[in-house]
Design a protein around this motif. Structure first.
Motif, PDB file in Angstrom:
ATOM      1  N   LEU A 240       0.761  -1.244  -0.018  1.00  0.00           N
ATOM      2  CA  LEU A 240       0.050   0.003  -0.146  1.00  0.00           C
ATOM      3  C   LEU A 240       0.953   1.094   0.009  1.00  0.00           C
ATOM      4  CD1 LEU A 240      -2.726  -0.818   2.569  1.00  0.00           C
ATOM      5  CD2 LEU A 240      -2.740  -0.896   0.273  1.00  0.00           C
ATOM      6  N   PHE A 241       1.873   1.269   0.744  1.00  0.00           N
ATOM      7  CA  PHE A 241       2.678   2.352   0.647  1.00  0.00           C
ATOM      8  C   PHE A 241       4.340   1.881   1.035  1.00  0.00           C
ATOM      9  CE2 PHE A 241       0.983   2.403   5.084  1.00  0.00           C
ATOM     10  CZ  PHE A 241       2.021   2.169   5.798  1.00  0.00           C
ATOM     11  N   VAL A 242       5.232   2.828   0.833  1.00  0.00           N
ATOM     12  CA  VAL A 242       6.439   2.452   1.083  1.00  0.00           C
ATOM     13  C   VAL A 242       7.201   3.725   1.058  1.00  0.00           C
ATOM     14  CG1 VAL A 242       7.034   1.825  -1.245  1.00  0.00           C
ATOM     15  CG2 VAL A 242       8.641   0.719   0.347  1.00  0.00           C
ATOM     16  N   ASN A 243       7.993   3.898   2.024  1.00  0.00           N
ATOM     17  CA  ASN A 243       8.754   5.300   2.046  1.00  0.00           C
ATOM     18  C   ASN A 243      10.010   5.064   1.267  1.00  0.00           C
ATOM     19  OD1 ASN A 243      10.386   4.044   3.903  1.00  0.00           O
ATOM     20  ND2 ASN A 243      10.209   5.570   5.494  1.00  0.00           N
ATOM     21  N   ASN A 244      10.761   6.541   0.974  1.00  0.00           N
ATOM     22  CA  ASN A 244      11.958   6.500   0.275  1.00  0.00           C
ATOM     23  C   ASN A 244      12.783   5.516   0.638  1.00  0.00           C
ATOM     24  OD1 ASN A 244      10.659   7.988  -1.393  1.00  0.00           O
ATOM     25  ND2 ASN A 244      11.460   9.994  -0.491  1.00  0.00           N
ATOM     26  N   ILE A 245      13.219   5.540   1.954  1.00  0.00           N
ATOM     27  CA  ILE A 245      14.407   4.854   2.578  1.00  0.00           C
ATOM     28  C   ILE A 245      14.271   3.348   2.422  1.00  0.00           C
ATOM     29  CG2 ILE A 245      13.413   5.197   4.907  1.00  0.00           C
ATOM     30  CD1 ILE A 245      16.648   5.591   5.409  1.00  0.00           C
ATOM     31  N   ALA A 246      12.881   3.026   2.525  1.00  0.00           N
ATOM     32  CA  ALA A 246      12.441   1.440   2.321  1.00  0.00           C
ATOM     33  C   ALA A 246      12.860   1.082   0.773  1.00  0.00           C
ATOM     34  CB  ALA A 246      11.233   1.084   2.896  1.00  0.00           C
TER      35      ALA A 246
END
Ligand code: ADP
Length: 550
Positions: A240-246
């Motif tokens: 659903l979502f993933v942040n830049n660092i991930a």
């Protein structure tokens, strides 16, 4: 319309019935009476010879009635003629006069008889005509009723059907649906209310959509500004979502991940596969080692299950800094404990020399001080060797040199190593050893050290003059070596933490480092075995090592 036709039909039926009634009454009241009077007069003529007075009286009586009952056109003329002929007959009762009189009476009877027949025919005709009209009107009524029966439900249901279709569209979130009915009808009002409602819902949807989008953008900014990797999955493991660092540690751009199946992506990404594995099953809580930006990083993985099984959030906590500090600490302890060994050995050597009478006899006080130095040096040596062992385990440089060993060899070694201690506390060590027992394939030095530590603890944490049992049991393909004491025991709430580094049961008076059991656990587990405790406060403790037989 139907009401008007039925009213008309009723009026026509009443009118016709009235006509028929009037005609019938006419027949009865006028013509029938004339016939009746004529017959009476006829009767009077026939009794003229018998009783002339009665006959004249009767004739005149009915003649008067007849004169008042004229209802046909020529009837008056014949009545006058009858009167004249009767007057003549009274003066001259001849046969000719009688015949003429009779003929006139007959004419009157015939006249009225014909009239009766004519009126009756007319009545029948009227009745027939009325019946015909009534049938025609009834058929029209029935046809109209049938048409209404078919049409009215259609007229009613068509708008209801359209309305229910509209409601269905609205419930499917199609707020562009509009209804159009005749403005003046009741349904026209319903349709305009429906259209207003749909329009308001569409406006509401637009505004809530804008709100959702702005909230989503805000959440994306928040998630991206968190400098720890975060991945959000739904219950089907779709990302659903993933942040830049991930996305940077996974080495996949977020566009390629959002709304994609994490399971599919994990087929070509080891790190994602490792992370997904932990969503459904318990995995080791060892920190995750990831090679990013040309250096090793360590992450702790946390799984946050969302309410109502709606998904999972995977959060990675970067502990590289702590790991580096921990490594520095391990290195430091390793160097220190190693470096300490030489001066301690020198102290112990010097003590040996000091105790040698050739150097000079010590007085009692000096001998006691020397003994105290010796005891503390022993302790220092044991602590530094424990610390060194611990650093070896932590640094992952623990090397095993396994060889086939009989369990009794380990027991004998441990008893020998703790003999002085056992003698000191007058502890009786018993051995429980079965006649036949399989051998072990172990690094005997390490396991002997573990057993010595357990035995030393058993002696230390028991009162003087107590007993300790060291035994072996074979359970299927496992060999269990246990050390049982009858000392103060360990409260059940400490059973889980007793094997942690530096843990000591609160209130323990005997000096120690809290490392012995932690190192023992590491040594046993390095062999693929387990160590566990069975203990009750006041009942003593039993430490059991379980290892695979050869
Ligand atoms: P140390 O004995 O050096 O403190 P250990 O790791 O060997 O370290 O033991 C940890 C703690 O467990 C001890 O401090 C003690 O409180 C408790 N303990 C260990 N063995 C026993 C035993 N046989 N009976 C009671 N307490 C024990």
């Amino acid at each position: 319309m139907l009401l008007a036709i039925i009213t008309l039909l009723g009026y026509y039926a009443a009118q016709t019935t009235e006509d028929i009634k009037r005609n019938t009454e006419n027949i009865l009241a006028d013509n029938y009476n004339s016939v009746k009077y004529a017959q009476k007069m006829f009767w009077a003529l026939h009794h003229f010879q018998v009783d002339s007075l009665l006959a004249v009286a009767t004739f005149e009586e009915y003649l008067v009635l007849q004169k008042n009952n004229i209802c046909e056109n020529t009837e008056e003329q014949y009545t006058e003629k009858l009167e004249q002929e009767f007057e003549r007959y009274k003066t001259e009762s001849s046969k000719e006069n009688l015949i003429a009189l009779s003929e006139t009476i007959n004419t009157l009877i015939l006249l009225n008889g014909n009239a009766i027949e004519k009126k009756s025919e007319f009545a029948t005709q009227t009745a027939h005509q009325a019946l015909k009209w009534m049938i025609v009107l009834a058929v029209i009524c029935v046809v109209i009723a049938i048409l209404m029966l078919i049409k009215i439900p259609q007229i009613l249901t068509t708008p209801i059907k359209k309305l229910s279709e509209g409601i269905l569209e609205i419930s499917n979130h199609n707020y562009d649906k509009r209804l159009s009915f005749d403005e003046k009808s009741e349904f026209g009002k319903v349709a305009s209310s429906f259209n207003n409602m749909a329009q308001e819902l569409a406006q509401f949807q637009e505004s809530s959509m804008a709100h959702i989008i702005s909230t989503k953008q805000y959440l994306e900014i928040v998630i991206n500004s968190i400098d720890e990797p975060i991945i959000g999955l739904d219950n089907q493991k779709q990302i659903l979502f993933v942040n830049n660092i991930a996305s940077s540690i996974l080495n996949i751009s977020s566009e390629k991940m959002i709304k994609k199946s994490a399971l599919d992506l994990s087929l070509t990404n080891d790190l994602l596969r490792r992370l997904i594995k932990g969503v459904d099953q318990e995995i080791s809580d060892e920190p995750l080692k990831i090679y990013t930006n040309d250096k090793e990083s360590y992450f702790e993985v946390h799984y946050l299950s969302l309410p109502e099984n709606s998904g999972t959030v995977i959060m990675l906590n970067n502990i590289t800094r702590f790991k580096e500090l921990d490594n520095a600490k391990t290195n430091f302890i390793s160097v220190i404990s190693h470096e300490l060994k030489t001066p301690i050995a020198a102290i112990m050597m010097s003590l040996q020399l000091l105790k040698d009478n050739r150097i000079g006899a010590m007085n009692d006080e000096q001998a006691n001080l020397a003994q105290s130095i010796s005891d503390n040096s022993d302790r220092l040596l044991s602590i530094s060797s424990e610390l060194l062992k611990m650093t070896q385990v932590e640094a992952g440089v623990l090397q095993l040199s396994p060889k086939i060993t009989k369990p009794i060899e380990l027991i004998n070694y441990a008893i020998g190593a703790t003999r002085v201690l056992a003698d000191k506390f007058e502890c009786n060590i018993e051995v429980d050893y079965p006649e036949t027992i399989d051998k072990l394939f172990i690094d005997s030095e390490k396991i002997a050290w573990v057993l010595t530590n357990l035995l030393s603890n058993a002696i230390h944490y028991s009162s003087d003059n107590s007993r300790v049992i060291v035994g072996v049991k074979q359970i299927e393909d496992k060999i269990e070596i246990y050390v049982r004491d009858f000392g103060k025991g360990i409260d059940a709430r400490y059973h889980k933490t007793i094997f942690d580094r530096y843990f000591r049961v609160p209130g323990t008076k005997v000096q120690g480092s809290g490392l012995g059991l932690a190192i023992s656990k590491d040594f046993v587990e390095a062999h693929g075995g387990t160590i566990r405790i069975e203990s009750e406060l006041g009942q003593g403790s039993c430490f059991i090592i379980s290892l695979a037989k050869t």
